[in-house]
Scaffold this motif. Structure first.
Motif, short mmCIF file in Angstrom:
data_model
loop_
_atom_site.label_atom_id
_atom_site.label_comp_id
_atom_site.label_asym_id
_atom_site.label_seq_id
_atom_site.Cartn_x
_atom_site.Cartn_y
_atom_site.Cartn_z
N ARG A 166 0.84 -1.21 0.00
CA ARG A 166 0.00 0.00 0.00
C ARG A 166 0.87 1.25 0.00
O ARG A 166 0.62 2.21 -0.73
N GLU A 167 1.92 1.22 0.83
CA GLU A 167 2.83 2.37 0.89
C GLU A 167 3.54 2.57 -0.45
O GLU A 167 3.71 3.70 -0.91
N ARG A 169 2.39 1.86 -3.39
CA ARG A 169 1.45 2.45 -4.35
C ARG A 169 1.30 3.96 -4.12
O ARG A 169 1.19 4.74 -5.07
N ILE A 170 1.31 4.37 -2.86
CA ILE A 170 1.25 5.81 -2.55
C ILE A 170 2.51 6.50 -3.06
O ILE A 170 2.46 7.56 -3.69
N GLU A 174 3.34 9.62 -5.85
CA GLU A 174 4.20 10.78 -5.58
C GLU A 174 5.33 10.89 -6.62
O GLU A 174 5.64 11.98 -7.09
#
Length: 199
Positions: A166-167, A169-170, A174
């Motif tokens: 999940r991190e 993908r974030i 960015e």
């Protein structure tokens, strides 16, 4: 990858995708004044020396346009590796028209610590449609270390693979924004020299 290898890989992919034989391509190319055979096309696909000559690339494009009905361009063959976002193609177009060639200088910003992209960064570069050095340059500019390290730090010690995913993908979002807003070559020159024209 060398130009002849790039052309060879592209040619092979096009032939297979359109279910063409090497003989069909050679026959179509002959109307443009060459004396090619199926073995010539096979050699080009393997990165043979004929594959990097501009005249031969143009004949291949014309022959494949005839055979496939597509409107293939030099950028389709060489892609971003050699066209620098159109810079080299603009120069080539000027040269072919008998005009002086003035390319925009390419400034390469070395990734921090001269590191190679990680596997996760290679996959991310592929998903974002950019070259790995471009991704690494922007990741290093944003975080000062790899995507893997940033995701692990954000997810925290003992995080599950799902949490790290999940991190990641974030982070990918960015990085995509950073690439989209990366300073132009002229802005980089100005930043490095303090002069508007980069001198």
């Amino acid at each position: 990858m060398a130009i002849n290898e790039t052309v060879g890989a592209w040619l092979s992919d096009m032939r297979v995708a359109h279910r063409l034989t090497t003989e069909q391509i050679a026959d179509a190319a002959q109307k443009y004044g060459c004396n090619w055979h199926g073995s010539t096309i096979s050699s080009m696909e393997r990165g043979g020396s004929r594959a990097d000559a501009l005249g031969n690339i143009l004949i291949l494009l014309s022959a494949l346009n005839d055979l496939t009905g597509e409107e293939l361009t030099l950028a389709d063959v060489l892609g971003d590796d050699f066209t620098d976002g159109g810079n080299a193609l603009t120069g080539m177009a000027a040269a072919l028209q008998g005009k002086p060639v003035h390319l925009t200088p390419y400034i390469y910003i070395e990734p921090s610590q001269g590191r190679q992209p990680t596997s996760a960064e290679m996959r991310m570069a592929s998903r974002l449609g950019v070259q790995p050095p471009v991704l690494v340059r922007n990741v290093d500019r944003l975080y000062g270390h790899s995507v893997d390290t940033e995701a692990a730090e954000r997810a925290g010690e003992g995080a599950t693979p799902q949490k790290r995913g999940r991190e990641t993908r974030i982070i990918e979002g960015e990085v995509a924004d950073a690439i989209e807003n990366e300073p132009s070559i002229m802005e980089q020159l100005e930043e490095m020299t303090g002069e508007p024209d980069g001198r």
